[in-house]
Motif scaffolding. Structure first.
Motif, PDB file in Angstrom:
ATOM      1  N   GLU A  23     -48.174   9.338  15.483  1.00  0.00           N
ATOM      2  CA  GLU A  23     -47.406   8.896  14.462  1.00  0.00           C
ATOM      3  C   GLU A  23     -48.420   9.343  13.220  1.00  0.00           C
ATOM      4  OE1 GLU A  23     -44.558   7.574  14.669  1.00  0.00           O
ATOM      5  OE2 GLU A  23     -44.591   7.118  17.081  1.00  0.00           O
ATOM      6  N   GLU A  24     -46.991  10.150  11.839  1.00  0.00           N
ATOM      7  CA  GLU A  24     -48.051  10.369  11.043  1.00  0.00           C
ATOM      8  C   GLU A  24     -48.581   9.652  10.310  1.00  0.00           C
ATOM      9  OE1 GLU A  24     -49.353  13.320   8.885  1.00  0.00           O
ATOM     10  OE2 GLU A  24     -48.650  13.927  10.801  1.00  0.00           O
ATOM     11  N   ILE A  25     -47.975   8.441  10.010  1.00  0.00           N
ATOM     12  CA  ILE A  25     -48.555   7.227   9.367  1.00  0.00           C
ATOM     13  C   ILE A  25     -49.915   6.590   9.552  1.00  0.00           C
ATOM     14  CG2 ILE A  25     -47.144   4.843  10.279  1.00  0.00           C
ATOM     15  CD1 ILE A  25     -47.326   5.609   6.066  1.00  0.00           C
ATOM     16  N   ASN A  26     -50.141   6.665  10.731  1.00  0.00           N
ATOM     17  CA  ASN A  26     -51.198   6.353  11.329  1.00  0.00           C
ATOM     18  C   ASN A  26     -52.141   7.398  11.267  1.00  0.00           C
ATOM     19  OD1 ASN A  26     -49.654   3.685  11.918  1.00  0.00           O
ATOM     20  ND2 ASN A  26     -49.267   4.571  14.138  1.00  0.00           N
ATOM     21  N   ASN A  27     -51.585   8.263  11.329  1.00  0.00           N
ATOM     22  CA  ASN A  27     -52.631   9.268  11.102  1.00  0.00           C
ATOM     23  C   ASN A  27     -53.362   9.428   9.629  1.00  0.00           C
ATOM     24  OD1 ASN A  27     -53.139  10.899  13.627  1.00  0.00           O
ATOM     25  ND2 ASN A  27     -51.402  12.096  13.074  1.00  0.00           N
ATOM     26  N   MET A  28     -52.954   9.080   8.421  1.00  0.00           N
ATOM     27  CA  MET A  28     -52.718   8.628   7.383  1.00  0.00           C
ATOM     28  C   MET A  28     -53.493   7.781   7.043  1.00  0.00           C
ATOM     29  SD  MET A  28     -49.262   9.689   5.610  1.00  0.00           S
ATOM     30  CE  MET A  28     -49.292   9.059   4.216  1.00  0.00           C
ATOM     31  N   PHE A  29     -53.528   6.919   7.285  1.00  0.00           N
ATOM     32  CA  PHE A  29     -54.306   5.971   8.004  1.00  0.00           C
ATOM     33  C   PHE A  29     -55.399   5.736   8.172  1.00  0.00           C
ATOM     34  CE2 PHE A  29     -56.605   2.345  10.391  1.00  0.00           C
ATOM     35  CZ  PHE A  29     -56.648   1.111   9.400  1.00  0.00           C
ATOM     36  N   ALA A  44     -55.067  14.727  17.670  1.00  0.00           N
ATOM     37  CA  ALA A  44     -54.707  15.323  18.714  1.00  0.00           C
ATOM     38  C   ALA A  44     -53.078  14.968  19.069  1.00  0.00           C
ATOM     39  CB  ALA A  44     -54.701  15.049  20.590  1.00  0.00           C
ATOM     40  N   LYS A  45     -52.186  15.252  19.712  1.00  0.00           N
ATOM     41  CA  LYS A  45     -50.824  14.538  19.029  1.00  0.00           C
ATOM     42  C   LYS A  45     -50.694  13.732  20.136  1.00  0.00           C
ATOM     43  CE  LYS A  45     -49.087  16.966  14.861  1.00  0.00           C
ATOM     44  NZ  LYS A  45     -49.496  16.006  14.516  1.00  0.00           N
ATOM     45  N   ASN A  46     -51.355  13.924  21.425  1.00  0.00           N
ATOM     46  CA  ASN A  46     -50.462  13.273  22.834  1.00  0.00           C
ATOM     47  C   ASN A  46     -51.882  13.984  23.316  1.00  0.00           C
ATOM     48  OD1 ASN A  46     -51.024  15.544  24.311  1.00  0.00           O
ATOM     49  ND2 ASN A  46     -48.987  16.575  22.389  1.00  0.00           N
ATOM     50  N   GLY A  47     -51.410  12.945  24.638  1.00  0.00           N
ATOM     51  CA  GLY A  47     -53.309  12.725  25.741  1.00  0.00           C
ATOM     52  C   GLY A  47     -53.964  14.380  26.739  1.00  0.00           C
ATOM     53  N   LYS A  48     -52.344  14.742  26.378  1.00  0.00           N
ATOM     54  CA  LYS A  48     -52.463  16.129  26.657  1.00  0.00           C
ATOM     55  C   LYS A  48     -53.728  16.606  26.059  1.00  0.00           C
ATOM     56  CE  LYS A  48     -51.011  20.215  28.891  1.00  0.00           C
ATOM     57  NZ  LYS A  48     -52.394  21.342  29.390  1.00  0.00           N
ATOM     58  N   GLU A  49     -53.554  16.970  25.019  1.00  0.00           N
ATOM     59  CA  GLU A  49     -54.378  17.414  23.753  1.00  0.00           C
ATOM     60  C   GLU A  49     -55.163  16.950  23.804  1.00  0.00           C
ATOM     61  OE1 GLU A  49     -52.860  17.906  20.094  1.00  0.00           O
ATOM     62  OE2 GLU A  49     -50.372  18.466  20.332  1.00  0.00           O
ATOM     63  N   VAL A  62     -67.064  10.089  19.797  1.00  0.00           N
ATOM     64  CA  VAL A  62     -66.095   8.648  19.726  1.00  0.00           C
ATOM     65  C   VAL A  62     -64.794   9.573  19.982  1.00  0.00           C
ATOM     66  CG1 VAL A  62     -66.132   8.059  17.722  1.00  0.00           C
ATOM     67  CG2 VAL A  62     -65.550   6.039  19.736  1.00  0.00           C
ATOM     68  N   ILE A  63     -63.819   8.471  20.540  1.00  0.00           N
ATOM     69  CA  ILE A  63     -61.940   8.816  20.894  1.00  0.00           C
ATOM     70  C   ILE A  63     -61.703   7.612  20.360  1.00  0.00           C
ATOM     71  CG2 ILE A  63     -60.389   9.460  21.949  1.00  0.00           C
ATOM     72  CD1 ILE A  63     -62.676  11.296  23.968  1.00  0.00           C
ATOM     73  N   LEU A  64     -60.503   8.430  19.352  1.00  0.00           N
ATOM     74  CA  LEU A  64     -59.856   6.635  18.771  1.00  0.00           C
ATOM     75  C   LEU A  64     -58.463   7.295  19.554  1.00  0.00           C
ATOM     76  CD1 LEU A  64     -60.260   6.053  15.367  1.00  0.00           C
ATOM     77  CD2 LEU A  64     -60.793   4.763  16.931  1.00  0.00           C
ATOM     78  N   MET A  65     -58.242   6.777  20.511  1.00  0.00           N
ATOM     79  CA  MET A  65     -57.089   6.728  21.476  1.00  0.00           C
ATOM     80  C   MET A  65     -55.442   5.820  21.782  1.00  0.00           C
ATOM     81  SD  MET A  65     -56.139   9.185  24.190  1.00  0.00           S
ATOM     82  CE  MET A  65     -57.316   9.540  24.849  1.00  0.00           C
ATOM     83  N   ASP A  66     -54.434   6.107  20.862  1.00  0.00           N
ATOM     84  CA  ASP A  66     -53.627   5.805  20.940  1.00  0.00           C
ATOM     85  C   ASP A  66     -53.383   5.116  22.502  1.00  0.00           C
ATOM     86  OD1 ASP A  66     -50.992   4.469  20.300  1.00  0.00           O
ATOM     87  OD2 ASP A  66     -49.883   5.997  19.759  1.00  0.00           O
ATOM     88  N   ILE A  67     -51.924   4.262  22.967  1.00  0.00           N
ATOM     89  CA  ILE A  67     -52.062   4.482  24.808  1.00  0.00           C
ATOM     90  C   ILE A  67     -50.743   5.387  24.203  1.00  0.00           C
ATOM     91  CG2 ILE A  67     -51.475   2.545  25.857  1.00  0.00           C
ATOM     92  CD1 ILE A  67     -54.484   3.233  25.694  1.00  0.00           C
TER      93      ILE A  67
END
Length: 133
Positions: A23-29, A44-49, A62-67
């Protein structure tokens, strides 16, 4: 916290943070929250990336991973990353915290968990637990 205190408290000059978020808005945050930490941000925009980035860029701190992600979800990406890179802390972040989600996310191998909406200070202090020297 004022700008100077913020920069001194969270100075991660030689650290690399991979942000996995579609989500672009979350990337801005995340960009706004982390811009003054002097860390290098990878995206990265998805888990594969995310899995692909980790395979070629071994020095992620460190990784911030959206689920909830397209192509490969955050839990599957975490399992794959942790298989060969157990040492990289992964902080899950999700807006959809249903009963049992936290356990499922932690069972996938995540080291920590943030529920959206994420507050600046909560984000920074959580990351700092893993980056503080």
């Amino acid at each position: 916290m004022d700008q100077i205190g913020y920069s001194q408290k969270y100075n991660w000059k030689d650290k690399r943070i991979l942000i996995v978020e579609d989500e672009e808005i979350n990337n801005m945050f995340f960009d706004a929250a982390l811009s003054r930490t002097e860390s290098e941000l990878l995206w990265a925009k998805n888990g594969k990336e995310a899995v692909d980035i980790i395979e070629v860029s071994k020095d992620v701190d460190v990784i911030l991973m959206d689920i909830r992600l397209p192509i490969m979800d955050g839990c599957e990406a975490t399992r794959r990353i942790k298989k060969s890179h157990k040492e990289i802390p992964i902080i899950a972040q999700t807006a959809y915290a249903l009963e049992g989600d936290r356990e499922r996310i932690m069972d996938a191998g995540c080291d920590d968990y943030l529920a959206k909406p994420i507050r600046f200070e909560e984000l920074l202090s959580t990351i700092d637990k893993y980056l503080a020297d």
